[in-house]
Design an enzyme around this catalytic site. Structure first.
Site, PDB file in Angstrom:
ATOM      1  CD  GLU A 127      -3.170  -0.587   0.121  1.00  0.00           C
ATOM      2  OE1 GLU A 127      -3.306   0.627  -0.144  1.00  0.00           O
ATOM      3  OE2 GLU A 127      -3.876  -1.484  -0.378  1.00  0.00           O
ATOM      4  CE1 TYR A 148      -1.578  -0.920   7.379  1.00  0.00           C
ATOM      5  CE2 TYR A 148      -1.764  -1.036   4.987  1.00  0.00           C
ATOM      6  CZ  TYR A 148      -1.320  -1.573   6.183  1.00  0.00           C
ATOM      7  OH  TYR A 148      -0.634  -2.756   6.178  1.00  0.00           O
ATOM      8  CE  LYS A 152       1.953  -1.647   8.487  1.00  0.00           C
ATOM      9  NZ  LYS A 152       2.788  -2.551   9.301  1.00  0.00           N
TER      10      LYS A 152
END
Length: 331
Positions: A127, A148, A152
């Protein structure tokens, strides 16, 4: 010497498979568990090995991480703990950042402050590539499209920084989507396999999904945790992509899953735009050439086999539940 491993996120899909792998290799395994009002350990309940030890703590609580790192003195640390649902990260962006981004910093700082000579694995994610066109590998540009993915990305770069600044053996595994019967029920592949099982058993007659055109690179989680372990056994700390290299749409995954029970997905799947993300990631397809070349890691389970494996497991699991409910109702 018995190696000690510390796994955050041990109660999740990857954490449970990794714990089993390491215990099978003779490790003493320690896992971080968040305290809840109800227990959430179904994925690790079947592990009876006395070499497994669970500890209460939280990625948002730096003191608990410092204390545990000093207590356990692990040889290997696997940071798998995260708020890992992309759509939820739009609804809980601050919590996602605190857990997924700053949580990694807290854990790395705990290791540095303790002066531990250990090896650190960071669970990075495809992602982070977001809008970057596939195929994506270790040299591809990052362009996250969710809180998200952004959280990350922070974790990924802070891991690189601690490797370079403090000479910690720290690696990031950039894993593309990996699934199994232990996948959380809110993730699309498990939602599909559970939906198929529910339709087969007559619990419902349809399944509601969002974007059917999204393309993902889906592999088998049990194989991917083997790759994590291999990264920490290599002589040099490097970052690796783990992926199958095969792109599959959500629509195709539906087709494979429904075909397993002899049904046409088009008769049972409904679309609901509320499941769409505010910003979509159109296509993630990984190039794991480096992992293949350096680590000797290669996925074996195809996406079609994965869909069948997940459907079979959910039909069996849900079937038991349905039978027990009927027995309770009649008795």
């Amino acid at each position: 010497m018995t190696k000690r491993a510390f796994i955050t996120g041990i109660t999740g899909q990857d954490g449970s498979y990794l714990a089993e792998l390491l215990l099978g290799k003779g490790y003493e395994v320690h896992g971080l568990v968040r305290r809840h009002s109800t227990l959430n350990r179904s994925r690790i309940d079947q592990i009876t090995d006395p070499a497994l030890h669970l500890h209460y703590g939280d990625m948002t609580d730096g003191v608990s991480l410092v204390n545990l790192v000093r207590l356990i003195e692990p040889h290997e640390v696997y940071n798998l703990g995260a708020q890992s649902h992309v759509k939820v990260s739009f609804e809980m962006p601050e919590y996602t950042a605190s857990t997924d981004a700053v949580g990694t910093l807290r854990l790395l700082e705990a290791i540095r402050a303790a002066g531990l000579d250990c090896r650190f694995y960071q669970a990075s994610t495809s992602e982070m590539f977001g809008a970057t066109p596939p195929p994506q590998d270790e040299s591809s540009a990052f362009y996250p499209r969710s809180p998200y993915g952004a959280a990350k990305l922070y974790s990924h770069w802070v891991t690189v920084n601690y490797r370079e600044a403090y000479d910690i053996f720290a690696v990031s595994g950039i894993l593309f989507n990996h699934e199994s019967p232990r996948r959380g029920e809110s993730f699309v592949t498990r939602k599909i396999s559970l939906g198929v099982a529910s339709i087969k058993l007559g619990v419902t007659d349809h399944l509601t999904l969002g974007n059917l055109d999204a393309v993902r690179d889906w592999g088998y989680a049990k194989e991917y945790v083997e790759g994590m372990w291999r990264m920490l056994q290599h002589d040099e700390p490097q970052d690796y992509v783990l992926a199958t290299g095969v792109g599959t749409t959500v629509r195709q995954f539906c087709e494979y899953a429904f075909a397993r029970i002899g049904l046409d997905w088009r008769d049972h799947v409904r679309y609901d735009m509320s499941y769409e993300r505010p910003t979509e990631v159109d296509a993630l397809i990984g190039d794991a050439s480096k992992a293949r070349r350096v680590l000797g890691w290669e996925p074996q389970v195809t996406v079609k086999e994965l869909a069948a494996l997940m459907v079979d497991a959910d039909v069996e699991q849900l079937g038991r539940l349905v039978r027990h409910r009927r027995e309770d109702a009649s008795g």
